[in-house]
Design a protein around this motif. Structure first.
Motif, PDB file in Angstrom:
ATOM      1  N   VAL A 190       1.035  -1.186   0.060  1.00  0.00           N
ATOM      2  CA  VAL A 190       0.031   0.017   0.006  1.00  0.00           C
ATOM      3  C   VAL A 190       1.033   1.194   0.085  1.00  0.00           C
ATOM      4  N   VAL A 191       1.784   1.108   0.680  1.00  0.00           N
ATOM      5  CA  VAL A 191       2.934   2.536   0.836  1.00  0.00           C
ATOM      6  C   VAL A 191       3.548   2.659  -0.389  1.00  0.00           C
ATOM      7  N   CYS A 227       0.967   4.016  -3.168  1.00  0.00           N
ATOM      8  CA  CYS A 227       0.716   5.435  -2.687  1.00  0.00           C
ATOM      9  C   CYS A 227       1.921   6.239  -3.269  1.00  0.00           C
ATOM     10  N   PHE A 228       3.249   5.964  -3.102  1.00  0.00           N
ATOM     11  CA  PHE A 228       4.491   6.613  -3.749  1.00  0.00           C
ATOM     12  C   PHE A 228       4.185   6.559  -5.131  1.00  0.00           C
ATOM     13  N   TYR A 229       3.913   5.417  -5.769  1.00  0.00           N
ATOM     14  CA  TYR A 229       3.961   5.317  -7.025  1.00  0.00           C
ATOM     15  C   TYR A 229       2.735   6.438  -7.820  1.00  0.00           C
ATOM     16  N   ILE A 230       1.661   6.214  -7.064  1.00  0.00           N
ATOM     17  CA  ILE A 230       0.339   7.070  -7.814  1.00  0.00           C
ATOM     18  C   ILE A 230       1.145   8.607  -7.736  1.00  0.00           C
ATOM     19  N   ASN A 231       1.366   8.940  -6.457  1.00  0.00           N
ATOM     20  CA  ASN A 231       1.723  10.357  -6.304  1.00  0.00           C
ATOM     21  C   ASN A 231       2.912  10.830  -6.922  1.00  0.00           C
TER      22      ASN A 231
END
Length: 94
Positions: free
Chosen positions: A13-14, A17-21
């Protein structure tokens, strides 16, 4: 075994989130995050490193605590927060 699976889910999940941001905001998002993490590491790490080397005198430790907090807040409010805001404005423009 279950703990490893939970760790895998948390890290997934972390990193998602990094990839999406990163995909959405680009390299500037990484710079902003590194600045914020750097503030924490430098000021909190520096505090503990100096605080543990002080002599066991309570008055010296209290005076150090007050002065270090005052200087840290001054540096963060006058330098680091405006710098992070400039990076954040660049992210919002994109």
């Amino acid at each position: 075994m279950v703990i490893n699976f939970i760790y895998l889910l948390i890290f997934s999940v972390v990193f998602l989130c990094f990839y999406i941001n990163i995909k959405k905001n680009g390299l500037k998002w990484i710079i902003k995050g590194l600045l914020q993490i750097g503030i924490l590491v430098l000021f909190i790490g520096g505090f503990f490193k100096i605080f543990l080397t002080l002599p066991p005198n309570l008055y010296i430790k209290i005076i150090f605590l007050i002065i270090y907090t005052w200087c840290t807040v001054g540096i963060n409010v006058n330098f680091m927060i405006p710098l992070i805001d400039l990076v954040d404005q660049k992210i919002v423009k994109k």
